[in-house]
Design an enzyme around this catalytic site. Structure first.
Site, PDB file in Angstrom:
ATOM      1  N   CYS A  82       0.802  -1.226   0.000  1.00  0.00           N
ATOM      2  CA  CYS A  82       0.000   0.000   0.000  1.00  0.00           C
ATOM      3  C   CYS A  82       0.835   1.276   0.000  1.00  0.00           C
ATOM      4  O   CYS A  82       0.517   2.228  -0.718  1.00  0.00           O
ATOM      5  CB  CYS A  82      -0.985   0.000   1.164  1.00  0.00           C
ATOM      6  N   HIS A 134      -2.191   1.054   7.186  1.00  0.00           N
ATOM      7  CA  HIS A 134      -2.635   0.977   5.793  1.00  0.00           C
ATOM      8  C   HIS A 134      -2.873   2.386   5.267  1.00  0.00           C
ATOM      9  O   HIS A 134      -3.251   3.287   6.018  1.00  0.00           O
ATOM     10  CB  HIS A 134      -3.911   0.143   5.693  1.00  0.00           C
ATOM     11  N   HIS A 146      -6.068   1.626  -3.506  1.00  0.00           N
ATOM     12  CA  HIS A 146      -5.044   1.138  -2.590  1.00  0.00           C
ATOM     13  C   HIS A 146      -4.612  -0.265  -2.986  1.00  0.00           C
ATOM     14  O   HIS A 146      -5.279  -0.941  -3.768  1.00  0.00           O
ATOM     15  CB  HIS A 146      -5.564   1.148  -1.143  1.00  0.00           C
TER      16      HIS A 146
END
Length: 183
Positions: A82, A134, A146
């Site tokens: 990510c 994240h 993402h």
């Protein structure tokens, strides 16, 4: 294979829309704009409202990465995580160098609540952790791109899973844009 099909569909859509636009209007100076056609196509394929004010370069970049597998520590089309995906977007689309790790990137932003996010802002999550774990890039209309365990995808912030773990949004500080940071 799917991308080839989608690309050929884009070509067909562009041809049909262009032909329709030319026959519908008598003003030959008002033919279809290719960027507008691409925006319409990306809106349909990606499920995101891409309009005339949208950063088409951003959407094209994301489209090229959709489906890339997730790989922790990865930063290529063979596998990406990510933060590397977000870093690549900022590097290639916004010509801004950001740090490599989601927690470090958070130190570069002005934190924002969900309702103040704009296209290109960052979204941060604390997934089953007390720390930011994240990151994604906000596209508008509750959507964000993402690298997830399903690969590079577009998801909805209002999905119960992401709503549960959403921490904050953020916009890169202008001072960070001026002072490009080395890795």
């Amino acid at each position: 294979m799917i991308k080839k099909f989608l690309f050929s569909s884009l070509i067909a859509l562009c041809s049909i829309t262009s032909l329709h636009a030319q026959t519908k209007t008598k003003d030959t100076n008002n033919t279809a704009d290719p960027d507008n056609l691409a925006s319409q196509y990306l809106s349909q394929v990606m499920g995101v409202a891409v309009d005339a004010t949208s950063n088409l370069k951003l959407y094209k970049f994301i489209y090229e990465w959709i489906g890339t597998p997730y790989r922790y520590g990865g930063n290529t089309k063979k596998g990406i995580d990510c933060s590397a995906f977000t870093k690549a977007i900022y590097d290639k689309v916004f010509n801004t160098t950001i740090l490599r790790n989601s927690r470090d990137i958070f130190s570069m932003v002005n934190p924002l609540p969900k309702d103040e996010l704009k296209e290109g802002d960052l979204v941060f999550f604390k997934i089953k952790s007390a720390k930011i774990s994240h990151i994604g890039i906000f596209l508008g209309n509750g959507r964000f791109a993402h690298a997830s365990n399903r690969g590079v995808v577009i998801s909805n912030l209002n999905d119960p899973y992401y709503a549960r773990y959403f921490y904050k949004g953020g916009r890169i500080l202008d001072s960070m844009k001026d002072n490009l940071i080395e890795e």
